[in-house]
Every structure is written in C-alpha cells, then in structure tokens.
Design an enzyme around this catalytic site. Structure first.
Site, mmCIF file in Angstrom:
data_model
loop_
_atom_site.group_PDB
_atom_site.id
_atom_site.type_symbol
_atom_site.label_atom_id
_atom_site.label_comp_id
_atom_site.label_asym_id
_atom_site.label_seq_id
_atom_site.Cartn_x
_atom_site.Cartn_y
_atom_site.Cartn_z
ATOM 1 N N ALA A 99 0.790 -1.301 -0.088
ATOM 2 C CA ALA A 99 0.065 0.086 0.146
ATOM 3 C C ALA A 99 0.844 1.062 0.090
ATOM 4 O O ALA A 99 2.058 1.199 0.362
ATOM 5 C CB ALA A 99 -0.925 0.176 1.053
ATOM 6 N N GLY A 142 0.954 -5.086 1.080
ATOM 7 C CA GLY A 142 -0.427 -5.054 0.244
ATOM 8 C C GLY A 142 -0.083 -5.728 -0.950
ATOM 9 O O GLY A 142 -1.186 -6.312 -1.794
ATOM 10 N N GLU A 145 -0.351 -9.385 -0.411
ATOM 11 C CA GLU A 145 -1.730 -9.693 -0.131
ATOM 12 C C GLU A 145 -2.492 -9.587 -1.562
ATOM 13 O O GLU A 145 -3.628 -10.346 -1.756
ATOM 14 C CB GLU A 145 -2.208 -8.498 0.703
ATOM 15 N N GLU A 165 4.933 -5.051 7.231
ATOM 16 C CA GLU A 165 4.455 -4.069 7.990
ATOM 17 C C GLU A 165 4.690 -3.726 9.453
ATOM 18 O O GLU A 165 4.779 -2.727 9.812
ATOM 19 C CB GLU A 165 2.929 -4.292 7.808
HETATM 20 C C1 HXC Z 1 4.998 4.363 -1.231
HETATM 21 C C2 HXC Z 1 7.213 3.550 -2.087
HETATM 22 C C3 HXC Z 1 6.683 2.242 -1.566
HETATM 23 C C4 HXC Z 1 5.253 2.094 -0.750
HETATM 24 C C5 HXC Z 1 8.584 1.935 -2.360
HETATM 25 N N1 HXC Z 1 8.162 3.297 -2.719
HETATM 26 N N2 HXC Z 1 7.602 1.237 -1.751
HETATM 27 N N3 HXC Z 1 6.059 4.651 -1.738
HETATM 28 N N4 HXC Z 1 4.556 3.412 -0.669
HETATM 29 N N5 HXC Z 1 4.940 1.057 -0.216
HETATM 30 C C6 HXC Z 1 8.870 4.494 -3.295
HETATM 31 C C7 HXC Z 1 10.139 5.018 -2.529
HETATM 32 O O1 HXC Z 1 9.776 5.805 -1.696
HETATM 33 C C8 HXC Z 1 10.754 5.445 -3.809
HETATM 34 O O2 HXC Z 1 10.477 6.625 -4.295
HETATM 35 C C9 HXC Z 1 10.652 4.259 -4.729
HETATM 36 O O3 HXC Z 1 9.456 3.658 -4.579
HETATM 37 C C10 HXC Z 1 11.569 3.376 -4.680
HETATM 38 O O4 HXC Z 1 11.921 2.844 -3.486
HETATM 39 P P1 HXC Z 1 13.264 2.645 -2.918
HETATM 40 O O5 HXC Z 1 13.098 2.426 -1.626
HETATM 41 O O6 HXC Z 1 14.268 3.831 -3.189
HETATM 42 O O7 HXC Z 1 13.824 1.405 -3.655
HETATM 43 P P2 HXC Z 1 14.926 0.282 -3.027
HETATM 44 O O8 HXC Z 1 15.738 0.843 -2.253
HETATM 45 O O9 HXC Z 1 15.124 -0.733 -4.108
HETATM 46 O O10 HXC Z 1 13.863 -0.455 -1.939
HETATM 47 C C11 HXC Z 1 12.898 -1.090 -2.511
HETATM 48 C C12 HXC Z 1 11.811 -1.908 -1.218
HETATM 49 C C13 HXC Z 1 11.738 -0.671 -0.475
HETATM 50 C C14 HXC Z 1 12.814 -2.709 -0.497
HETATM 51 C C15 HXC Z 1 10.698 -2.539 -1.898
HETATM 52 O O11 HXC Z 1 11.057 0.375 -1.315
HETATM 53 C C16 HXC Z 1 10.523 -0.934 0.769
HETATM 54 O O12 HXC Z 1 10.975 -1.329 1.736
HETATM 55 N N6 HXC Z 1 9.273 -0.242 0.507
HETATM 56 C C17 HXC Z 1 8.193 -0.347 1.094
HETATM 57 C C18 HXC Z 1 7.665 -1.943 1.486
HETATM 58 C C19 HXC Z 1 6.835 -1.980 2.507
HETATM 59 O O13 HXC Z 1 6.769 -1.801 3.546
HETATM 60 N N7 HXC Z 1 5.491 -2.318 1.908
HETATM 61 C C20 HXC Z 1 4.359 -2.379 2.886
HETATM 62 C C21 HXC Z 1 3.532 -1.355 2.838
HETATM 63 S S1 HXC Z 1 2.221 -1.288 4.119
HETATM 64 P P3 HXC Z 1 11.002 8.091 -3.888
HETATM 65 O O14 HXC Z 1 10.331 9.070 -4.621
HETATM 66 O O15 HXC Z 1 10.813 8.377 -2.464
HETATM 67 O O16 HXC Z 1 12.494 7.895 -4.311
HETATM 68 C C22 HXC Z 1 1.052 -2.249 3.354
HETATM 69 C C23 HXC Z 1 -0.261 -2.544 4.167
HETATM 70 C C24 HXC Z 1 -1.188 -3.110 3.384
HETATM 71 O O17 HXC Z 1 1.337 -2.470 2.314
HETATM 72 C C25 HXC Z 1 -2.458 -2.966 4.210
HETATM 73 C C26 HXC Z 1 -3.746 -3.369 3.096
HETATM 74 C C27 HXC Z 1 -4.950 -2.833 3.870
#
Ligand code: HXC
Length: 291
Positions: A99, A142, A145, A165
């Site tokens: 998400a 997400g 999911e 998360e």
């Molecule tokens: C918003 C995101 C994002 C996310 C990545 N980006 N994941 N933006 N939401 N979930 C954006 C980053 O901010 C960045 O943009 C660009 O994508 C590239 O990401 P980087 O982090 O620079 O890339 P990298 O170093 O290769 O790392 C990749 C990664 C990391 C390991 C996937 O991005 C990461 O940990 N992302 C979050 C993963 C996560 O926690 N997902 C769960 C979310 S909570 P900018 O513009 O800043 O450079 C969830 C709850 C669901 O999903 C509930 C549903 C009801």
C-alpha cells in the site's frame, strides 16, 4: 490483436462523484483511460484480460487511485463474455511494494475506522473469473496480499514475497495474516509477519504459495498461456469450480463437500456438461457455449 487502453486518472476520480458517475463509466467501457494501470487483451481469441500495474517510479505502490482503476478494470473484464481469465502483473522490479505508505502516513485511527479505510481492496478476491498473479520482483505488504487474493500465483525467479508491515509499526490489513497462514502454514507465516523477512520465489514455491517459478522474461507468457488454457473450458463451469475450491478456505470439510456436491449436480443443468460428455463419447473436441 490486443487492445491497449490507457489514459488519465481524471475519469476515475470523477467517477467517484455521483453526478458524473454515468458519463465517466461510459468513457471507461468505451475504450478506457487509466493512469496507474495498462489494460490489454491477450492470448488465443483475446480470451485473457491482462492488467499491468504501472506506477514504476513508486514500485507500483498501491495508492487509492490505482486500486480504484484495478477494480474498474476487473469489473469490465467480468462483464466481458469473451474473457475467460484475468492476469494481474507488475514489471520486472516490482509486482507491488505494498500500500502507498506516503498516502497512509498521516491518517488517524478515526479516519481509518470511521471511513472503513481500504475496504474496497477485497474486489480481486470477489472476482468470479479466475485471476492469475504473475509476480516479478517485490510483492510486499499489500502487494503480497494482492497476489494472494488471486487464484493462482506464478513467480519469476527473482520474485520476493514479504509482509514487512511490522517494521512500519503496523500489521497486514488486506488478508496477509489469514491468506498467508492458509497458504504456507503457521510457522513460516508467523515468522514472516513477526520479522518482516522476505522469502524467495523458490521458497514460496516450496511452501505452496506459488505454483510455478520461471525465468523473469518468460513469466508473463506462461501466465497468459495458463489463462488461455483455462479459457478454453466452459466459463460457467469454471466459475463453479473456482467457487468450490475457494469454499475450502471458509467451510468445514462436511460443509465444503456438500457445497461441492451441489455445484456438481448443478453442472447437470448446463448445456456445457452435456456437450463435454457427448464430445468425449463421440470422440470429438467439445465446443462450449458457457450455457
Ligand atoms: C510508497 C513506495 C513504497 C510504498 C516503495 N516506494 N515502496 N512509496 N509506498 N509501499 C517508493 C520509494 O519511496 C521510492 O520513491 C521508490 O518507490 C523506490 O523505492 P526505494 O526504497 O528507493 O527502492 P529500493 O531501495 O530498491 O527498496 C525497495 C523496497 C523499499 C525494499 C521495496 O522501497 C521498501 O521497503 N518499500 C516499502 C515496502 C513496505 O513496507 N511495504 C508495505 C507497505 S504497508 P522516492 O520518490 O521516495 O524515491 C502495506 C499495508 C497493506 O502494504 C494494508 C492493506 C489494507
């Protein structure tokens, strides 16, 4: 030939406003405009609906606009009698990294609870037609999911699955704790949810989350081939089979078996069951009419 539909999100955002709902919906069904996804028909007879998540700069983070577009595309494919299966994919780097954290960052409990935040995420799981996830790269939070809401997951060799998360101070909210546990068992699901650690495509295959792993550049082709194969059967009976398998996750064995038997009996009311058995006996290929 496949039909590529692409355009602005404005259509969808206005679609949320009741006054303009009708005209926006007409625009979408007439050739459709999207900002966050690409929509195409693929495969033999254009029988496979392909939805590609297309927000590469944010690793396909699932913002509200993207989820609304995904739901709209699913609705249109559901209504299209030529489509027998749907494939959802991302790009080589990410299926979806979860998400959109930036969108969620400042939300309050009252907004989430009061507004039933993300309740529209379940649309994929409610689709009657089979949905295949073709996962390359990250399928996190997400994103994982969303893949698990699909019926079948194929993965590229470099795919990574995870529920990170916990590192954000929250927990999965779109079925991660439930579907992952059912797919891979308690110990691995618990480890993934409590640590945020990811598993590889191969581990996901061994654990039963994924049914096929292939080279990244062959993944989409394999998923479309699977969609084609499913589409050759009766769409009517396929949707019964899908519902019966999914019932295994909701019902007791006795209730599930009873439901299965009812569907089995129901196939005897269809033209396609008659055609399938007649074709076998007459040693010819069945021609299904989805009736
Ligand atoms: C918003 C995101 C994002 C996310 C990545 N980006 N994941 N933006 N939401 N979930 C954006 C980053 O901010 C960045 O943009 C660009 O994508 C590239 O990401 P980087 O982090 O620079 O890339 P990298 O170093 O290769 O790392 C990749 C990664 C990391 C390991 C996937 O991005 C990461 O940990 N992302 C979050 C993963 C996560 O926690 N997902 C769960 C979310 S909570 P900018 O513009 O800043 O450079 C969830 C709850 C669901 O999903 C509930 C549903 C009801």
């Amino acid at each position: 030939m496949s039909m590529l539909c692409r355009a602005t999100a404005r259509g969808l955002l206005v679609a949320q406003r009741p006054r303009l709902l009708q005209s926006a919906a007409r625009g979408l069904s007439a050739g459709a405009k999207y900002e966050y996804i690409l929509v195409e028909r693929k495969g033999e007879g254009n029988s496979v609906g392909l939805i590609q998540l297309n927000r590469p700069k944010a690793l396909n983070a699932l913002c509200d606009g993207l989820m609304l577009e995904l739901n709209k595309a699913l609705e249109l494919f559901e209504a299209d009698s030529g489509v027998g299966a749907i494939v959802i994919t991302g790009n080589e780097r990410a299926f979806a990294a979860g998400a959109d954290i930036k969108e969620m960052q400042n939300r309050t409990f009252a907004e989430c609870f009061g507004g039933n935040f993300l309740s529209h995420w379940n649309r994929v799981a409610q689709t009657k037609k089979p949905v295949i996830a073709a996962v390359n790269g990250f399928a996190l939070g997400g994103g994982c999911e969303l893949a698990m809401m699909c019926d079948i997951i194929y993965a590229g060799e470099k795919a990574q699955f995870g529920q990170p998360e916990i590192a954000l101070g929250t927990i999965p909210g779109a079925g991660g704790t439930q579907r992952l546990t059912r797919a891979v068992g308690k110990s691995l699901a618990m480890e993934m949810v409590l640590t945020g650690d990811r598993i590889s495509a191969q581990q996901a295959k061994e654990a039963g989350l994924v049914s096929k792993v292939c080279p990244p550049d062959q993944l989409l082709g394999e998923a479309v081939k699977l969609g084609e194969k499913i589409s050759r059967h009766s769409k009517l009976v396929i949707s019964m089979a899908k519902e019966a398998v999914n019932a295994a996750f909701e019902l007791s064995l006795a209730e599930g078996n009873r439901l299965e038997k009812r569907f089995f009996h129901a196939t005897f009311a269809t033209d396609d069951r008659k055609e399938g058995m007649s074709a076998f006996v007459e040693k010819r290929k069945a021609t299904f009419t989805d009736q």
